[in-house]
Design an enzyme around this catalytic site. Structure first.
Site, PDB file in Angstrom:
ATOM      1  N   GLY A 164       0.697  -1.210   0.056  1.00  0.00           N
ATOM      2  CA  GLY A 164      -0.032   0.089   0.030  1.00  0.00           C
ATOM      3  C   GLY A 164       1.048   1.153   0.115  1.00  0.00           C
ATOM      4  O   GLY A 164       0.380   2.289   0.203  1.00  0.00           O
ATOM      5  N   ILE A 202     -10.222   3.993 -10.296  1.00  0.00           N
ATOM      6  CA  ILE A 202     -11.610   3.164 -10.467  1.00  0.00           C
ATOM      7  C   ILE A 202     -12.263   3.466  -9.122  1.00  0.00           C
ATOM      8  O   ILE A 202     -11.869   2.769  -8.042  1.00  0.00           O
ATOM      9  CB  ILE A 202     -11.560   1.642 -10.593  1.00  0.00           C
ATOM     10  CG1 ILE A 202     -10.473   1.393 -11.786  1.00  0.00           C
ATOM     11  CG2 ILE A 202     -12.685   1.319 -10.786  1.00  0.00           C
ATOM     12  CD1 ILE A 202     -10.765   2.082 -12.961  1.00  0.00           C
ATOM     13  N   HIS A 207     -11.925  -4.998  -4.446  1.00  0.00           N
ATOM     14  CA  HIS A 207     -10.290  -5.546  -4.737  1.00  0.00           C
ATOM     15  C   HIS A 207     -10.797  -7.002  -4.884  1.00  0.00           C
ATOM     16  O   HIS A 207     -11.176  -7.743  -3.739  1.00  0.00           O
ATOM     17  CB  HIS A 207      -9.660  -5.294  -3.612  1.00  0.00           C
ATOM     18  CG  HIS A 207      -8.077  -6.064  -3.677  1.00  0.00           C
ATOM     19  ND1 HIS A 207      -6.997  -5.552  -3.957  1.00  0.00           N
ATOM     20  CD2 HIS A 207      -7.896  -7.466  -3.605  1.00  0.00           C
ATOM     21  CE1 HIS A 207      -6.045  -6.421  -4.051  1.00  0.00           C
ATOM     22  NE2 HIS A 207      -6.494  -7.586  -3.599  1.00  0.00           N
ATOM     23  N   GLU A 288      -2.094  -5.885 -10.277  1.00  0.00           N
ATOM     24  CA  GLU A 288      -0.739  -6.391  -9.874  1.00  0.00           C
ATOM     25  C   GLU A 288      -0.830  -8.013  -9.587  1.00  0.00           C
ATOM     26  O   GLU A 288      -1.757  -8.688  -9.137  1.00  0.00           O
ATOM     27  CB  GLU A 288      -0.069  -5.579  -8.777  1.00  0.00           C
ATOM     28  CG  GLU A 288      -0.535  -6.282  -7.623  1.00  0.00           C
ATOM     29  CD  GLU A 288       0.168  -5.733  -6.190  1.00  0.00           C
ATOM     30  OE1 GLU A 288       1.630  -5.676  -6.588  1.00  0.00           O
ATOM     31  OE2 GLU A 288      -0.254  -5.766  -5.194  1.00  0.00           O
ATOM     32  N   ASN A 290       1.148 -10.811  -7.062  1.00  0.00           N
ATOM     33  CA  ASN A 290       1.960 -11.112  -5.930  1.00  0.00           C
ATOM     34  C   ASN A 290       2.629 -12.532  -6.199  1.00  0.00           C
ATOM     35  O   ASN A 290       1.945 -13.215  -5.966  1.00  0.00           O
ATOM     36  CB  ASN A 290       1.117 -10.841  -4.703  1.00  0.00           C
ATOM     37  CG  ASN A 290       0.606  -9.441  -4.201  1.00  0.00           C
ATOM     38  OD1 ASN A 290      -0.497  -9.333  -3.959  1.00  0.00           O
ATOM     39  ND2 ASN A 290       1.654  -8.483  -4.593  1.00  0.00           N
ATOM     40  N   ARG A 292       4.286 -14.806  -4.602  1.00  0.00           N
ATOM     41  CA  ARG A 292       4.454 -15.588  -3.253  1.00  0.00           C
ATOM     42  C   ARG A 292       3.254 -15.883  -2.747  1.00  0.00           C
ATOM     43  O   ARG A 292       2.156 -15.740  -3.324  1.00  0.00           O
ATOM     44  CB  ARG A 292       5.259 -14.236  -2.290  1.00  0.00           C
ATOM     45  CG  ARG A 292       4.225 -13.047  -2.286  1.00  0.00           C
ATOM     46  CD  ARG A 292       4.725 -12.180  -1.270  1.00  0.00           C
ATOM     47  NE  ARG A 292       4.029 -10.871  -1.372  1.00  0.00           N
ATOM     48  CZ  ARG A 292       2.622 -10.583  -1.343  1.00  0.00           C
ATOM     49  NH1 ARG A 292       2.038 -11.447  -0.376  1.00  0.00           N
ATOM     50  NH2 ARG A 292       2.125  -9.334  -1.282  1.00  0.00           N
TER      51      ARG A 292
END
Ligand code: ADP
Ligand code: ADP
Ligand code: MG
Length: 447
Positions: A164, A202, A207, A288, A290, A292
């Site tokens: 963030g 947006i 999310h 995006e 991640n 992991r």
């Protein structure tokens, strides 16, 4: 064959990885900084190695310390957890040079998806919709030109960003130059890369992210979605699976898009593809990857019955995925409440200290992942995540009831936590109805 795993992390995720190793009959070796000598993950591991002073830069973020610890203890694999070195391609490279298996994607894949601008390009190549956005921008002037073209509000985002940080919402042209300077400075100090780009904002987006698994033999599956819209300062606080009210066709489409992207980049291991969903149009946009294990992976484990961390270890060992896409079934509803050692009354300021009492809830449908217990110390140097309180139930009303019950059982004394805030969230009509987006929690907190 992997038999000894160096767990290159601390806190709840180190404990989680140690448990997966034990479940698979593997030996788990912990590492710890001077601040963590008495930490739970050290007690639970088969062996433990000190790797330096308290500041993460001198211990958990030091590639040579971590790889040296693995070599000194005859480990054959390294699991990075999340945060720290998990998305730093220098760790898989150093592992390879030392003959160690890295439990994660290849360095080149981490590089390609770890940078948000190049990840967006990969998504476009895979025909996955992305938020309208620019490439890297050299100046505030270039950002202003692009922002004027797509229309305000926009977000300025750090290409190397995470957690963030390095994100600024810009409502008008007048605000942009100052925000550009401050975001670039923050990105440079947090990530060592001040590169910024612009994305259209947006407004009132949700999310929604997809868990993917890919093996070394070309098999890629997704395990459905997680709703992570309950955020403050663009950091997740509560997550649930499945995403409430998401149309079935859209759920399938986003899952397929995540798999296409994973194939495009030659992904391997466990990863998460994050999207924004506009609930007024049901349009969805990639934001995006991640590369992991994710903090909130446990709720996917609760609804699918798949052990994601054990699967990461098996994939790293060369095993094929033990199931196909059509064998993945999500049952019921799972929720996660992040219990952070933070004081919501003081702007979520970190609250380190000694846990004079920590009594986690238990019983049917309750899972708590934590790196702490009564008497242990929460050091001031790291992430404030104390515990992840997760519940599972056959349906959403039952999950809410179970969450209230579990939260009432939880007792933490000695540090301030987010627990009472979760109690308020569970009484909040919009949350109870499953009608919330990424702006809802901050409006609730300020209202
Ligand atoms: P999630 O797994 O829910 O997406 P985040 O992406 O916010 O969570 O980050 C996961 C964890 O990694 C958090 O504990 C966060 O503090 C930490 N983290 C994120 N980015 C970085 C970074 N660049 N350096 C160090 N830690 C990070
Ligand atoms: P990080 O790497 O820090 O996790 P993300 O790109 O995943 O950064 O964004 C973090 C959060 O910021 C998202 O979950 C969402 O709430 C918000 N966000 C990111 N991009 C946009 C956007 N284009 N429009 C609106 N909100 C956004
Ligand atoms: Mg993110």
């Amino acid at each position: 064959m992997i038999s000894r795993v160096l767990v290159a992390n601390r806190g709840e995720i180190a404990v989680r990885v140690i448990r997966a190793c034990r479940d698979l009959g593997l030996t788990a070796v912990a590492v710890y900084s001077e601040a963590d000598a008495d930490a739970l993950h050290v007690s639970l591991a088969d062996e433990a190695v000190p790797i330096g002073p308290a500041p993460a830069r001198s211990s958990y973020l030091d590639v040579s310390q971590v790889v040296g610890a693995a070599r000194d203890t005859n480990c054959d694999a390294v699991h990075p957890g999340y945060g720290f070195l998990a998305e730093n391609p220098a760790l898989p490279r150093a592992c390879q040079a030392a003959g160690l298996v890295f439990v994660g994607p290849p360095a080149e894949v981490i590089e390609r998806v770890g940078d948000k601008v190049s990840a967006r390009a990969a998504a476009e190549a895979a025909h996955v919709p992305v938020v309208p956005g620019s490439g890297r921008l050299a100046s505030a002037g270039a950002a202003l030109e692009y922002a004027t073209e797509v229309g305000f509000p926009v977000l300025l985002k750090a290409a190397a960003g995470g957690g963030g940080r390095g994100i600024r919402r810009v409502g008008s042209a007048e605000e942009l130059p100052a925000e550009f300077t401050s975001a670039a400075r923050e990105a440079e100090s947090a990530f060592g890369d001040g590169g910024l780009f612009v994305e259209k904002c947006i407004v009132d987006a949700r999310h929604v992210e997809i868990q993917v698994l890919a093996d070394a033999h070309g098999s890629v599956v997704h395990l459905g979605e997680r709703e992570c819209s309950l955020q403050r300062r663009r950091q997740k606080l509560v997550e649930e699976a499945p995403a409430p009210g998401l149309p079935e066709a859209l759920r399938k489409e986003i899952g397929a898009a995540a798999v296409r992207l994973a194939r495009e980049v030659g992904y391997r291991g466990a990863g998460t593809v994050e999207f924004l969903v506009d609930p007024s149009t049901w349009a969805y946009y990639f934001i995006e990857v991640n590369a992991r294990i994710q903090v909130e992976h446990g709720i996917t484990e609760l609804v699918t019955g798949v052990d994601l961390v054990a699967t990461q270890l098996r994939i790293a060992d060369g095993s094929p995925l033990p199931f196909a896409q059509d064998e993945v079934v999500a049952r019921g509803v799972a929720m996660e409440f992040r219990i952070n050692a933070e004081d919501p009354a003081r702007g979520f300021f970190p609250s380190p200290g000694t846990l004079s009492l920590m009594r986690p809830p238990a019983g049917p449908g309750v899972r708590v992942d934590t790196g702490f217990e009564s008497g242990r110390v929460v050091p001031p140097f790291y992430d404030s995540l104390l515990a992840k309180l997760m519940v599972w139930a056959p349906d959403r009303p039952a999950a809410l009831a179970r969450a209230r019950r579990a939260l009432a059982e939880l007792r933490v004394e000695g540090v301030a936590t987010t627990a009472a805030l979760h109690g308020r969230i569970l009484d909040w009509p919009d949350f109870v109805a499953g009608r919330y987006h990424t702006g809802s929690l901050e409006a609730f907190l300020n209202g």
